[in-house]
Design a protein around this motif. Structure first.
Motif, PDB file in Angstrom:
ATOM      1  N   MET A  17      88.656  14.471  32.868  1.00 47.42           N
ATOM      2  CA  MET A  17      87.902  15.503  33.553  1.00 47.42           C
ATOM      3  C   MET A  17      87.162  14.893  34.734  1.00 47.42           C
ATOM      4  O   MET A  17      86.587  13.818  34.625  1.00 47.42           O
ATOM      5  CB  MET A  17      86.902  16.159  32.580  1.00 47.42           C
ATOM      6  N   ASP A  18      87.202  15.564  35.865  1.00 46.75           N
ATOM      7  CA  ASP A  18      86.568  15.061  37.068  1.00 46.75           C
ATOM      8  C   ASP A  18      85.050  15.159  36.945  1.00 46.75           C
ATOM      9  O   ASP A  18      84.497  16.242  36.736  1.00 46.75           O
ATOM     10  CB  ASP A  18      87.055  15.863  38.271  1.00 46.75           C
ATOM     11  N   ASN A  19      84.378  14.014  37.089  1.00 50.85           N
ATOM     12  CA  ASN A  19      82.933  13.980  36.858  1.00 50.85           C
ATOM     13  C   ASN A  19      82.181  14.864  37.838  1.00 50.85           C
ATOM     14  O   ASN A  19      81.281  15.614  37.446  1.00 50.85           O
ATOM     15  CB  ASN A  19      82.442  12.537  36.934  1.00 50.85           C
ATOM     16  N   ARG A  20      82.531  14.790  39.101  1.00 48.25           N
ATOM     17  CA  ARG A  20      81.796  15.584  40.086  1.00 48.25           C
ATOM     18  C   ARG A  20      81.968  17.080  39.836  1.00 48.25           C
ATOM     19  O   ARG A  20      81.009  17.849  39.982  1.00 48.25           O
ATOM     20  CB  ARG A  20      82.245  15.212  41.503  1.00 48.25           C
ATOM     21  N   SER A  21      83.162  17.480  39.472  1.00 49.23           N
ATOM     22  CA  SER A  21      83.385  18.896  39.165  1.00 49.23           C
ATOM     23  C   SER A  21      82.572  19.324  37.953  1.00 49.23           C
ATOM     24  O   SER A  21      82.003  20.430  37.928  1.00 49.23           O
ATOM     25  CB  SER A  21      84.876  19.157  38.911  1.00 49.23           C
ATOM     26  N   GLU A  22      82.516  18.456  36.938  1.00 50.76           N
ATOM     27  CA  GLU A  22      81.738  18.771  35.743  1.00 50.76           C
ATOM     28  C   GLU A  22      80.248  18.890  36.074  1.00 50.76           C
ATOM     29  O   GLU A  22      79.564  19.803  35.617  1.00 50.76           O
ATOM     30  CB  GLU A  22      81.951  17.690  34.686  1.00 50.76           C
ATOM     31  N   VAL A  23      79.730  17.945  36.862  1.00 51.73           N
ATOM     32  CA  VAL A  23      78.321  17.988  37.252  1.00 51.73           C
ATOM     33  C   VAL A  23      78.031  19.260  38.037  1.00 51.73           C
ATOM     34  O   VAL A  23      77.044  19.966  37.776  1.00 51.73           O
ATOM     35  CB  VAL A  23      77.943  16.742  38.084  1.00 51.73           C
ATOM     36  N   ARG A  24      78.876  19.550  39.008  1.00 52.54           N
ATOM     37  CA  ARG A  24      78.677  20.729  39.849  1.00 52.54           C
ATOM     38  C   ARG A  24      78.665  22.006  39.010  1.00 52.54           C
ATOM     39  O   ARG A  24      77.762  22.851  39.147  1.00 52.54           O
ATOM     40  CB  ARG A  24      79.766  20.798  40.912  1.00 52.54           C
ATOM     41  N   ALA A  25      79.639  22.151  38.114  1.00 54.17           N
ATOM     42  CA  ALA A  25      79.717  23.363  37.301  1.00 54.17           C
ATOM     43  C   ALA A  25      78.547  23.456  36.325  1.00 54.17           C
ATOM     44  O   ALA A  25      78.002  24.540  36.099  1.00 54.17           O
ATOM     45  CB  ALA A  25      81.046  23.398  36.549  1.00 54.17           C
ATOM     46  N   PHE A  26      78.147  22.313  35.757  1.00 51.50           N
ATOM     47  CA  PHE A  26      77.043  22.332  34.789  1.00 51.50           C
ATOM     48  C   PHE A  26      75.728  22.715  35.466  1.00 51.50           C
ATOM     49  O   PHE A  26      75.010  23.606  34.993  1.00 51.50           O
ATOM     50  CB  PHE A  26      76.919  20.968  34.118  1.00 51.50           C
ATOM     51  N   LEU A  27      75.386  22.057  36.572  1.00 46.92           N
ATOM     52  CA  LEU A  27      74.118  22.355  37.232  1.00 46.92           C
ATOM     53  C   LEU A  27      74.090  23.774  37.778  1.00 46.92           C
ATOM     54  O   LEU A  27      73.074  24.470  37.691  1.00 46.92           O
ATOM     55  CB  LEU A  27      73.859  21.339  38.352  1.00 46.92           C
ATOM     56  N   THR A  28      75.202  24.222  38.332  1.00 44.92           N
ATOM     57  CA  THR A  28      75.258  25.588  38.852  1.00 44.92           C
ATOM     58  C   THR A  28      75.064  26.606  37.744  1.00 44.92           C
ATOM     59  O   THR A  28      74.331  27.596  37.898  1.00 44.92           O
ATOM     60  CB  THR A  28      76.608  25.829  39.566  1.00 44.92           C
ATOM     61  N   SER A  29      75.706  26.364  36.601  1.00 45.28           N
ATOM     62  CA  SER A  29      75.583  27.306  35.480  1.00 45.28           C
ATOM     63  C   SER A  29      74.180  27.314  34.910  1.00 45.28           C
ATOM     64  O   SER A  29      73.668  28.362  34.511  1.00 45.28           O
ATOM     65  CB  SER A  29      76.608  26.971  34.396  1.00 45.28           C
ATOM     66  N   ARG A  30      73.503  26.142  34.858  1.00 45.94           N
ATOM     67  CA  ARG A  30      72.128  26.113  34.343  1.00 45.94           C
ATOM     68  C   ARG A  30      71.186  26.815  35.318  1.00 45.94           C
ATOM     69  O   ARG A  30      70.270  27.522  34.892  1.00 45.94           O
ATOM     70  CB  ARG A  30      71.655  24.672  34.141  1.00 45.94           C
ATOM     71  N   ARG A  31      71.393  26.621  36.603  1.00 45.81           N
ATOM     72  CA  ARG A  31      70.537  27.275  37.595  1.00 45.81           C
ATOM     73  C   ARG A  31      70.685  28.797  37.513  1.00 45.81           C
ATOM     74  O   ARG A  31      69.712  29.539  37.666  1.00 45.81           O
ATOM     75  CB  ARG A  31      70.901  26.773  38.995  1.00 45.81           C
ATOM     76  N   ALA A  32      71.901  29.268  37.261  1.00 47.86           N
ATOM     77  CA  ALA A  32      72.152  30.705  37.200  1.00 47.86           C
ATOM     78  C   ALA A  32      71.522  31.361  35.975  1.00 47.86           C
ATOM     79  O   ALA A  32      71.318  32.581  35.954  1.00 47.86           O
ATOM     80  CB  ALA A  32      73.652  30.963  37.211  1.00 47.86           C
ATOM     81  N   LYS A  33      71.209  30.564  34.949  1.00 51.61           N
ATOM     82  CA  LYS A  33      70.671  31.125  33.705  1.00 51.61           C
ATOM     83  C   LYS A  33      69.173  31.374  33.759  1.00 51.61           C
ATOM     84  O   LYS A  33      68.635  32.087  32.917  1.00 51.61           O
ATOM     85  CB  LYS A  33      70.972  30.179  32.532  1.00 51.61           C
ATOM     86  N   ILE A  34      68.468  30.798  34.719  1.00 49.58           N
ATOM     87  CA  ILE A  34      67.003  30.880  34.752  1.00 49.58           C
ATOM     88  C   ILE A  34      66.569  31.941  35.755  1.00 49.58           C
ATOM     89  O   ILE A  34      66.972  31.910  36.924  1.00 49.58           O
ATOM     90  CB  ILE A  34      66.387  29.528  35.141  1.00 49.58           C
ATOM     91  N   THR A  35      65.739  32.860  35.311  1.00 52.11           N
ATOM     92  CA  THR A  35      65.196  33.862  36.220  1.00 52.11           C
ATOM     93  C   THR A  35      63.934  33.317  36.883  1.00 52.11           C
ATOM     94  O   THR A  35      63.274  32.413  36.342  1.00 52.11           O
ATOM     95  CB  THR A  35      64.844  35.145  35.463  1.00 52.11           C
ATOM     96  N   PRO A  36      63.574  33.842  38.045  1.00 54.02           N
ATOM     97  CA  PRO A  36      62.320  33.410  38.672  1.00 54.02           C
ATOM     98  C   PRO A  36      61.115  33.582  37.753  1.00 54.02           C
ATOM     99  O   PRO A  36      60.214  32.735  37.729  1.00 54.02           O
ATOM    100  CB  PRO A  36      62.226  34.304  39.918  1.00 54.02           C
ATOM    101  N   GLY A  37      61.113  34.667  36.984  1.00 52.49           N
ATOM    102  CA  GLY A  37      59.998  34.885  36.063  1.00 52.49           C
ATOM    103  C   GLY A  37      59.895  33.794  35.020  1.00 52.49           C
ATOM    104  O   GLY A  37      58.794  33.336  34.690  1.00 52.49           O
ATOM    105  N   GLN A  38      61.038  33.362  34.487  1.00 48.17           N
ATOM    106  CA  GLN A  38      61.027  32.278  33.503  1.00 48.17           C
ATOM    107  C   GLN A  38      60.529  30.979  34.108  1.00 48.17           C
ATOM    108  O   GLN A  38      59.932  30.157  33.423  1.00 48.17           O
ATOM    109  CB  GLN A  38      62.432  32.089  32.928  1.00 48.17           C
ATOM    110  N   ALA A  39      60.786  30.790  35.392  1.00 51.12           N
ATOM    111  CA  ALA A  39      60.357  29.574  36.077  1.00 51.12           C
ATOM    112  C   ALA A  39      58.940  29.669  36.623  1.00 51.12           C
ATOM    113  O   ALA A  39      58.442  28.706  37.221  1.00 51.12           O
ATOM    114  CB  ALA A  39      61.322  29.266  37.218  1.00 51.12           C
TER     115      ALA A  39
END
Length: 299
Positions: free
Chosen positions: A1-23
Motif C-alpha cells: 500500500m502506498d504510504n502517501r496515499s494512505e496518509v492522505r486518505a486517513f487525514l482527509t477522512s479524520r478532518r471530514a468527521k469533525i464539525t466546527p462545533g466539536q472543535a
C-alpha cells in the motif's frame, strides 16, 4: 500500500468527521466541505496552512513527535487512530522496517498453543492473526464458530465469512457493527504491516466481491481489538451474549488469543452449556441444514 496515499486518505477522512462545533469553532455561513477546513486544522494544531497541507498530501517522513501529537489533538484522534498515525509516520521514514518481523508464508499455530486452548474447558477460546484468520480453537470455540468451519477453505477467515457468506447476517444479529469492526481491524493491521501480501490479497478479493466491504474500507476507520461484548445467533443454541478478552501472544507477534465468557446465571451461560453438550456429540461441528427447530439443529 502506498504510504502517501494512505496518509492522505486517513487525514482527509479524520478532518471530514469533525464539525466546527466539536472543535470549539464558531459556525458562520454555509460550508462547502464536510468537517473542518485545512486552515482550521492548521490553526488548532498551531502550524501554518501550508505545512498542514503538506502533511495531508502524505509527507510524514521526518515529522517530529510533537507535531504528530498536535495533529492528533486537533483532529480529536482516539487511541487507535493516534497509534495508526504514528505507524504511518514510522512507515514514511522507514523506521517500521526495524520492528517488522518476517511472517510465515502459511499461517499456523504451534501445537503447544492448541494444547493450551484445549485446557480451557468451559469457555470458547480461539487464536487468530492480524488478517482475521481463525488459526486454532478449543472444542467450544469450534462449536461457537461452526458456521466458519463449514467453509472448506482453510484457515477460516472472519472477514470472508462476514462479507461473503449469507449465514453471517444471521450469526451476527448486529451485522453492520460486526462488519464495521472487522474492516477497522483489517485497516489497523494494514497500518502495522503495509507490505503483507496476504493481507493485500484479502483486501483485494473482498473489495472486488463485496460493495459493503469496499465502502467500509474507503472510510479508513481503525480499531484496537481488546475487550467488549458480542452478540451471536447460533444455529444450534440460539442467542448468546458473550464478553470477550483478547490477549496478544508475546512469542508470536501478530497472533492473539480471545476467550469468551457468559454472565453467571444468565441465559447465555445456559446456552454455552447446551453448546458444550452439542459439540461433544460431533468431532467436527459443521453448519446443519435448517430443521425449523428454534434451538437445536441436526446432530
Amino acid at each position: 500500500m502506498d504510504n502517501r496515499s494512505e496518509v492522505r486518505a486517513f487525514l482527509t477522512s479524520r478532518r471530514a468527521k469533525i464539525t466546527p462545533g466539536q472543535a470549539g469553532l464558531p459556525v458562520a455561513g454555509r460550508r462547502r466541505v464536510p468537517g473542518l477546513r485545512r486552515s482550521e486544522v492548521a490553526a488548532l494544531a498551531g502550524m501554518s496552512v501550508e505545512y498542514y497541507a503538506k502533511l495531508e498530501r502524505g509527507h510524514l517522513a521526518g515529522v517530529s513527535a510533537g507535531v504528530l501529537d498536535a495533529l492528533a489533538r486537533a483532529l480529536h484522534l482516539e487511541d487507535a487512530e493516534r497509534a495508526h498515525l504514528l505507524r504511518l509516520a514510522h512507515e514514511a521514514d522507514g523506521s517500521n522496517a526495524i520492528l517488522r518481523r518476517r511472517r510465515p508464508k502459511q499461517p499456523a499455530a504451534r501445537p503447544t498453543l492448541q494444547w493450551m486452548l484445549d485446557a480451557i474447558a468451559t469457555a470458547p477460546a480461539i487464536i487468530g492473526n492480524h488478517r482475521s484468520d481463525l488459526l486454532a480453537a478449543n472444542h467450544l470455540g469450534r462449536a461457537l464458530y461452526s458456521d466458519l468451519y463449514a467453509d472448506p477453505t482453510r484457515p477460516p477467515n472472519f472477514a470472508r465469512f462476514t462479507f461473503l457468506d449469507s449465514a453471517a447476517r444471521r450469526f451476527f444479529p448486529d451485522w453492520d457493527l460486526a462488519a464495521d469492526m472487522t474492516v477497522a481491524n483489517l485497516r489497523t493491521a494494514a497500518g502495522q504491516d503495509p507490505h503483507d501480501k496476504g493481507l493485500h490479497d484479502l483486501v483485494g478479493e473482498l473489495s472486488t466481491r463485496s460493495d459493503d466491504f469496499r465502502r467500509r474500507w474507503a472510510a479508513h476507520n481503525v480499531r484496537t481489538h481488546g475487550t467488549g461484548v458480542k452478540h451471536f445467533r447460533h444455529h444450534v443454541v440460539g442467542d448468546l451474549t458473550l464478553t470477550y478478552e483478547s490477549m496478544d501472544l508475546r512469542a508470536e507477534p501478530g497472533l492473539s488469543m480471545t476467550i469468551y465468557t457468559a454472565e453467571p446465571g444468565s441465559p447465555s451461560e445456559d446456552a454455552l452449556r447446551l453448546l458444550a453438550s452439542w459439540s461433544a456429540t460431533q468431532e467436527h461441528p459443521e453448519r446443519p441444514q435448517d430443521t425449523g427447530h428454534p434451538r437445536m439443529g441436526r446432530p
